[in-house]
Design an enzyme around this catalytic site. Structure first.
Site, PDB file in Angstrom:
ATOM      1  CB  SER A   1      -0.877   0.003   1.257  1.00 18.26           C
ATOM      2  OG  SER A   1      -1.426   1.285   1.482  1.00 18.26           O
TER       3      SER A   1
ATOM      4  CB  THR B   1      -6.732   2.605  -4.789  1.00 15.01           C
ATOM      5  OG1 THR B   1      -5.997   1.408  -4.571  1.00 15.01           O
ATOM      6  CG2 THR B   1      -8.065   2.515  -4.050  1.00 15.01           C
TER       7      THR B   1
ATOM      8  CE  LYS C   1      -7.582  -2.836  -3.540  1.00 17.14           C
ATOM      9  NZ  LYS C   1      -8.218  -1.895  -2.641  1.00 17.14           N
TER      10      LYS C   1
ATOM     11  CB  SER D   1     -12.072  -3.857  -5.064  1.00 19.83           C
ATOM     12  OG  SER D   1     -11.955  -3.456  -3.709  1.00 19.83           O
TER      13      SER D   1
ATOM     14  CG  ASP E   1     -10.495  -6.555  -3.037  1.00 20.17           C
ATOM     15  OD1 ASP E   1     -11.603  -5.984  -3.011  1.00 20.17           O
ATOM     16  OD2 ASP E   1      -9.419  -5.932  -2.959  1.00 20.17           O
TER      17      ASP E   1
ATOM     18  N   GLY F   1     -14.565  -9.682   0.729  1.00 20.72           N
ATOM     19  CA  GLY F   1     -15.385 -10.749   1.285  1.00 20.72           C
ATOM     20  C   GLY F   1     -14.831 -12.151   1.120  1.00 20.72           C
TER      21      GLY F   1
ATOM     22  N   GLY G   1      -7.668  -9.500   1.625  1.00 12.95           N
ATOM     23  CA  GLY G   1      -7.409  -8.359   2.493  1.00 12.95           C
ATOM     24  C   GLY G   1      -7.384  -8.790   3.942  1.00 12.95           C
TER      25      GLY G   1
END
Ligand SMILES: Cc1cc2nc3c(=O)[nH]c(=O)nc-3n(C[C@H](O)[C@H](O)[C@H](O)COP(=O)(O)O)c2cc1C
Ligand SMILES: O=C(O)C(=O)c1ccccc1
Length: 392
Positions: free
Chosen positions: A114, A163, A259, A281, A314, A316, A337
């Site tokens: 990140s 992101t 993302k 996502s 991604d 869940g 995650g």
């Protein structure tokens, strides 16, 4: 075996790792990781969308050695998993970024660092020899964003995932109630919370307050944000748009992922611009509460893209079988995650390894029991009632 090792070895599922993490962490830290935005509708919906899918098993197929090896962004991966980028991980365990990255590397799957990691781009690249991707948050200062991109290129990261779903920090009410802010404002309640979790507190005292090493000195200090997400959100550029994405595509020479994609039209446009992979996502239900579940957005995006770009998903993923369902719905891999971070919070590198081992073990078993000898042969027909347009 120490008590901690025994607890890890006894963890059968990601839910078990989450329970260990919950016991070890102060409430404010656990809820920062575990929580979502507002009423947590999207957080719950993410799970439900995976859970409700049902597999129509095939039988009498040789599944003595199921293969989950696959190709991701043109390179081999031992399993259809990637680690999702997570900021502030060191709140859970000292150097948790390194712990999770080492576990990913040992398992032969890519790790995404990140922008808000507590391990710098360069330190991570030196420490870990595996596949490294860098997640970019677009800062308000164009020059600072450019610098991050240049650093990731210089350090040899093979992919950049930008992101696009944090135009502002989501309204995380658990964080607001717990008063977990940036910079931290310690109250008597926090001190008490720490004292009730002595193993965590001692680790923290020894390691010192984690720093955002990539953006040191770059976060403006106009008021401490009321939550970590809010403070970070204040420093990101909400004006960032399609033109900027085109410029980023020109600047970054390697694989580019976006993302936070959910709409098929957005996906189509990204592919036409030369984006290599779409990362479906909703930020684990931490941003827009009311956003569509990732597993529901996924097949529509797969249909829109029609194989012209790779797809990750991604939000869940908690069981190995979720990866099988995601493959059937059109993703090449799932990103993990919280599942990985619960592992690291429960026991550092060994805990992160345990999380990956649980997920890959469950996937291998699901493949055998569903009659799937090769993960790359999975199509939509594996699922009950899924329309097969674009599938098989
Ligand atoms: C503690 C935490 C920190 C996160 N930090 C980031 C981040 O820095 N950048 C980013 O793109 N996504 C971030 N995310 C979102 C994850 O990358 C991922 O989309 C999400 O966790 C997936 O959902 P899951 O936790 O249900 O698997 C974070 C998630 C968590 C739980
Ligand atoms: O909490 C998050 O979801 C997130 O994206 C984040 C961003 C920066 C620092 C910590 C977490």
């Amino acid at each position: 075996m120490s008590l901690a090792e025994q607890a890890l070895a006894g963890a059968l599922s990601i839910a078990d790792l989450r329970r260990i993490a919950r016991r070890r962490l102060p409430r404010a830290v656990f809820e920062f990781i575990d929580g979502g935005a507002e009423d947590e509708l999207t957080l719950a919906g993410n799970r439900r969308a995976f859970e409700r899918r049902r597999i129509v098993r095939r039988v009498l197929i040789d599944v003595s050695e199921p293969s989950m090896r696959t190709s991701l962004l043109g390179a081999p991966a031992a399993a259809p998993f990637v680690i999702a980028p997570m900021g502030s991980c060191a709140l859970a365990w000292p150097e948790a970024d390194l712990a999770i990255a080492r576990a990913a590397c040992a398992a032969g799957i890519p790790y995404t660092l990140s922008t808000m990691s507590t391990t710098s781009i360069e330190r991570m690249a030196k420490a870990v020899q595996g596949r490294l991707w860098f997640q970019l948050y677009v800062l308000r200062e164009q020059a600072s964003t450019d610098k991050l991109v240049e650093r990731a290129a210089a350090a040899g990261y093979e992919a950049l995932a930008v992101t696009v779903d944090l135009q502002a920090g989501g309204k995380r009410e658990r964080d607001l109630r717990n008063g977990i802010s940036l910079p931290p404002k310690m109250s008597a309640r926090h001190v008490l919370d720490g004292m009730l979790h002595p193993s965590w507190a001692l680790q923290m005292l020894r390691a010192g307050l984690p720093q955002f090493e990539n953006v040191r000195g770059l976060l403006g200090d106009e008021g401490a944000g009321p939550t970590i997400a809010a403070r970070v959100g204040q420093n990101l550029n909400p004006a960032w748009n399609w033109d900027d994405l085109a410029r980023l595509r020109d600047r970054w020479p390697r694989k580019l992922l976006v993302k936070g994609v959910e709409h098929p039209d957005d996906a189509r446009r990204m592919v036409s611009m030369g984006v290599d992979a779409l990362w479906v996502s909703n930020h684990g239900g931490r941003q827009l509460d009311g956003a569509i579940a990732s597993a529901d957005a996924l097949p529509r995006i797969a249909d829109a893209v029609g194989g012209k770009a790779e797809i990750l998903v991604d939000s869940g993923v908690r069981r190995g079988i979720d990866a099988l369902k995601a493959r059937a719905l059109g993703a090449g891999a799932v990103a993990i995650g919280r599942a990985a971070l619960f592992g690291a919070a429960a026991g550092g590198e060994a805990g992160a390894r345990r999380a990956i081992e649980i997920l890959t073990g469950e996937l291998a078993l699901a493949m055998k029991l569903s009659g799937t000898p090769d993960i790359d042969s999975v199509g939509r027909a594996l699922l009950d009632g899924e329309p097969t347009q674009g599938g098989d």
